[in-house]
Design a protein around this motif. Structure first.
Motif, PDB file in Angstrom:
ATOM      1  N   GLU A 119       0.842  -1.185   0.000  1.00 20.25           N
ATOM      2  CA  GLU A 119       0.000   0.000   0.000  1.00 20.25           C
ATOM      3  C   GLU A 119       0.886   1.248   0.000  1.00 20.25           C
ATOM      4  O   GLU A 119       1.789   1.369   0.824  1.00 20.25           O
ATOM      5  N   ALA A 120       0.630   2.124  -0.973  1.00 25.21           N
ATOM      6  CA  ALA A 120       1.394   3.355  -1.076  1.00 25.21           C
ATOM      7  C   ALA A 120       1.170   4.215   0.145  1.00 25.21           C
ATOM      8  O   ALA A 120       0.067   4.275   0.684  1.00 25.21           O
ATOM      9  N   ALA A 121       2.225   4.891   0.605  1.00 29.29           N
ATOM     10  CA  ALA A 121       2.114   5.694   1.823  1.00 29.29           C
ATOM     11  C   ALA A 121       2.652   7.090   1.570  1.00 29.29           C
ATOM     12  O   ALA A 121       3.826   7.267   1.232  1.00 29.29           O
ATOM     13  N   VAL A 122       1.771   8.071   1.725  1.00 23.36           N
ATOM     14  CA  VAL A 122       2.143   9.476   1.621  1.00 23.36           C
ATOM     15  C   VAL A 122       1.674  10.165   2.898  1.00 23.36           C
ATOM     16  O   VAL A 122       0.485  10.121   3.218  1.00 23.36           O
ATOM     17  N   THR A 123       2.612  10.766   3.592  1.00 20.03           N
ATOM     18  CA  THR A 123       2.307  11.377   4.884  1.00 20.03           C
ATOM     19  C   THR A 123       2.543  12.875   4.821  1.00 20.03           C
ATOM     20  O   THR A 123       3.613  13.322   4.405  1.00 20.03           O
ATOM     21  N   GLN A 124       1.538  13.624   5.231  1.00 16.86           N
ATOM     22  CA  GLN A 124       1.641  15.075   5.235  1.00 16.86           C
ATOM     23  C   GLN A 124       1.682  15.607   6.658  1.00 16.86           C
ATOM     24  O   GLN A 124       1.030  15.068   7.556  1.00 16.86           O
ATOM     25  N   SER A 125       2.439  16.691   6.847  1.00 14.68           N
ATOM     26  CA  SER A 125       2.442  17.347   8.148  1.00 14.68           C
ATOM     27  C   SER A 125       2.624  18.847   7.976  1.00 14.68           C
ATOM     28  O   SER A 125       3.309  19.287   7.042  1.00 14.68           O
ATOM     29  N   PRO A 126       1.979  19.669   8.822  1.00 17.20           N
ATOM     30  CA  PRO A 126       0.999  19.232   9.811  1.00 17.20           C
ATOM     31  C   PRO A 126      -0.332  18.902   9.153  1.00 17.20           C
ATOM     32  O   PRO A 126      -0.498  19.120   7.959  1.00 17.20           O
ATOM     33  N   ARG A 127      -1.260  18.350   9.881  1.00 15.32           N
ATOM     34  CA  ARG A 127      -2.586  18.084   9.339  1.00 15.32           C
ATOM     35  C   ARG A 127      -3.450  19.331   9.357  1.00 15.32           C
ATOM     36  O   ARG A 127      -4.324  19.509   8.510  1.00 15.32           O
ATOM     37  N   ASN A 128      -3.202  20.180  10.306  1.00 16.47           N
ATOM     38  CA  ASN A 128      -3.912  21.447  10.416  1.00 16.47           C
ATOM     39  C   ASN A 128      -2.910  22.542  10.770  1.00 16.47           C
ATOM     40  O   ASN A 128      -1.970  22.308  11.526  1.00 16.47           O
ATOM     41  N   LYS A 129      -3.123  23.737  10.188  1.00 12.77           N
ATOM     42  CA  LYS A 129      -2.213  24.832  10.445  1.00 12.77           C
ATOM     43  C   LYS A 129      -2.978  26.147  10.391  1.00 12.77           C
ATOM     44  O   LYS A 129      -3.770  26.370   9.461  1.00 12.77           O
ATOM     45  N   VAL A 130      -2.753  26.996  11.380  1.00 13.06           N
ATOM     46  CA  VAL A 130      -3.281  28.349  11.365  1.00 13.06           C
ATOM     47  C   VAL A 130      -2.091  29.300  11.273  1.00 13.06           C
ATOM     48  O   VAL A 130      -1.151  29.191  12.074  1.00 13.06           O
ATOM     49  N   ALA A 131      -2.115  30.179  10.295  1.00  8.22           N
ATOM     50  CA  ALA A 131      -1.012  31.101  10.079  1.00  8.22           C
ATOM     51  C   ALA A 131      -1.541  32.543  10.031  1.00  8.22           C
ATOM     52  O   ALA A 131      -2.729  32.765   9.814  1.00  8.22           O
ATOM     53  N   VAL A 132      -0.636  33.478  10.230  1.00  3.65           N
ATOM     54  CA  VAL A 132      -1.015  34.887  10.144  1.00  3.65           C
ATOM     55  C   VAL A 132      -0.616  35.441   8.783  1.00  3.65           C
ATOM     56  O   VAL A 132       0.350  34.970   8.159  1.00  3.65           O
ATOM     57  N   THR A 133      -1.362  36.412   8.322  1.00  2.00           N
ATOM     58  CA  THR A 133      -1.048  37.045   7.047  1.00  2.00           C
ATOM     59  C   THR A 133       0.369  37.611   7.081  1.00  2.00           C
ATOM     60  O   THR A 133       0.760  38.288   8.038  1.00  2.00           O
ATOM     61  N   GLY A 134       1.131  37.302   6.026  1.00  2.00           N
ATOM     62  CA  GLY A 134       2.502  37.777   5.937  1.00  2.00           C
ATOM     63  C   GLY A 134       3.521  36.833   6.534  1.00  2.00           C
ATOM     64  O   GLY A 134       4.731  37.030   6.373  1.00  2.00           O
ATOM     65  N   GLY A 135       3.063  35.814   7.204  1.00  2.00           N
ATOM     66  CA  GLY A 135       3.979  34.857   7.804  1.00  2.00           C
ATOM     67  C   GLY A 135       4.441  33.810   6.806  1.00  2.00           C
ATOM     68  O   GLY A 135       3.880  33.665   5.722  1.00  2.00           O
ATOM     69  N   LYS A 136       5.444  33.056   7.184  1.00  3.62           N
ATOM     70  CA  LYS A 136       5.978  31.991   6.338  1.00  3.62           C
ATOM     71  C   LYS A 136       5.391  30.658   6.794  1.00  3.62           C
ATOM     72  O   LYS A 136       5.341  30.366   7.994  1.00  3.62           O
ATOM     73  N   VAL A 137       4.961  29.868   5.826  1.00  6.27           N
ATOM     74  CA  VAL A 137       4.369  28.567   6.119  1.00  6.27           C
ATOM     75  C   VAL A 137       5.076  27.499   5.291  1.00  6.27           C
ATOM     76  O   VAL A 137       5.311  27.697   4.096  1.00  6.27           O
ATOM     77  N   THR A 138       5.417  26.406   5.917  1.00  2.21           N
ATOM     78  CA  THR A 138       6.009  25.266   5.205  1.00  2.21           C
ATOM     79  C   THR A 138       5.158  24.035   5.444  1.00  2.21           C
ATOM     80  O   THR A 138       4.923  23.651   6.598  1.00  2.21           O
ATOM     81  N   LEU A 139       4.697  23.438   4.352  1.00  2.00           N
ATOM     82  CA  LEU A 139       3.949  22.185   4.412  1.00  2.00           C
ATOM     83  C   LEU A 139       4.875  21.063   3.945  1.00  2.00           C
ATOM     84  O   LEU A 139       5.530  21.193   2.908  1.00  2.00           O
ATOM     85  N   SER A 140       4.879  19.984   4.699  1.00  2.00           N
ATOM     86  CA  SER A 140       5.809  18.903   4.406  1.00  2.00           C
ATOM     87  C   SER A 140       5.088  17.650   3.928  1.00  2.00           C
ATOM     88  O   SER A 140       3.946  17.387   4.324  1.00  2.00           O
ATOM     89  N   CYS A 141       5.793  16.896   3.093  1.00  2.00           N
ATOM     90  CA  CYS A 141       5.242  15.655   2.556  1.00  2.00           C
ATOM     91  C   CYS A 141       6.347  14.620   2.464  1.00  2.00           C
ATOM     92  O   CYS A 141       7.461  14.920   2.003  1.00  2.00           O
ATOM     93  N   ASN A 142       6.042  13.407   2.895  1.00  4.62           N
ATOM     94  CA  ASN A 142       6.998  12.298   2.843  1.00  4.62           C
ATOM     95  C   ASN A 142       6.325  11.099   2.207  1.00  4.62           C
ATOM     96  O   ASN A 142       5.203  10.745   2.567  1.00  4.62           O
ATOM     97  N   GLN A 143       7.031  10.448   1.267  1.00  3.96           N
ATOM     98  CA  GLN A 143       6.496   9.231   0.658  1.00  3.96           C
ATOM     99  C   GLN A 143       7.513   8.098   0.780  1.00  3.96           C
ATOM    100  O   GLN A 143       8.723   8.323   0.646  1.00  3.96           O
ATOM    101  N   THR A 144       7.000   6.913   1.040  1.00  8.90           N
ATOM    102  CA  THR A 144       7.858   5.749   1.242  1.00  8.90           C
ATOM    103  C   THR A 144       7.735   4.754   0.094  1.00  8.90           C
ATOM    104  O   THR A 144       8.054   3.577   0.241  1.00  8.90           O
TER     105      THR A 144
END
Lengths: 112, 114
Positions: free
Chosen positions: B1-26
């Motif tokens: 079974e293919a596995a793709v994991t994302q983090s975080p699952r939920n994120k609240v950010a402020v306008t103008g801030g920097k956000v990084t969404l991560s993804c890992n696949q095995t």
């Protein structure tokens, strides 16, 4: 210009009926057409797919009918079950880019 | 079974801030993708990658950067987040075989930019 269009936006059928979901596309170079199923809170998952060399693909209760000349395809779900209630996305790609372009989806509700 | 994991699952950010969404696949898939999903718009491709070190612009890349430091990891970066980037983001991986290109999706990251 939207490359992949789906209709209807939402569809309600009774348990046991056949649901028909429609899809059309613009780019004549598209040669692979998967349908994805998505349940709330989850990512989409491949349901069934067809390549442009075929006009029909069947997998259990799910069948894709493909008309290359008209650039149309449809997904038929026979004997619909409440567990089939989900959003269904039609997608398309060509061999050159491998990129999948998705339609806006059809929300299917199956009432018991 | 293919596995793709994302983090975080939920994120609240402020306008103008920097956000990084991560993804890992095995799955050792060559290609990885970032899509966003908004009501009425389906899934729209932001960036994708053919392998480590490669990033390509998708259909709606403005306001986003991507990074593929390894075969397994693919990040989506919002340098200056805006409320219009509030959405659900999906990462996917796949390796095209002939004309077929099956994508395996993660569970998504719900981002709210206030």
């Amino acid at each position: 210009q939207q490359q992949v269009r789906q209709s209807p936006q939402s569809l309600t059928v009774w348990e046991g009926e056949t649901a028909i979901l429609n899809c059309s596309y613009e780019d004549s170079t598209f040669n692979y057409f998967p349908w994805y199923q998505q349940f709330p809170g989850e990512g989409p998952a491949l349901l069934i797919s067809i390549s442009s060399v075929s006009d029909k693909k069947e997998d259990g209760r799910f069948t894709i009918f493909f008309n290359k000349r008209e650039k149309k395809l449809s997904l038929h779900i026979t004997d619909s079950q409440p567990g089939d209630s989900a959003t269904y996305f039609c997608a398309a790609s060509n061999t050159n880019t491998g990129k999948l372009t998705f339609g806006d989806g059809t929300v299917l509700t199956v009432k018991p | 079974e293919a596995a793709v994991t994302q983090s975080p699952r939920n994120k609240v950010a402020v306008t103008g801030g920097k956000v990084t969404l991560s993804c890992n696949q095995t799955n050792n898939h060559n290609n990885m993708y970032w899509y966003r999903q908004d009501t009425g718009h389906g899934l729209r491709l932001i960036h994708y990658s053919y392998g480590a070190g490669s990033t390509e612009k998708g259909d709606i890349p403005d306001g986003y950067k991507a990074s593929r430091p390894s075969q397994e990891n693919f990040s989506l970066i919002l340098e200056l987040a805006t409320p219009s980037q509030t959405s659900v983001y999906f990462c996917a991986s796949g390796t095209p075989t002939g004309s077929q290109n099956t994508l395996y999706f993660g569970a998504g990251t719900r981002l709210s930019v206030l």
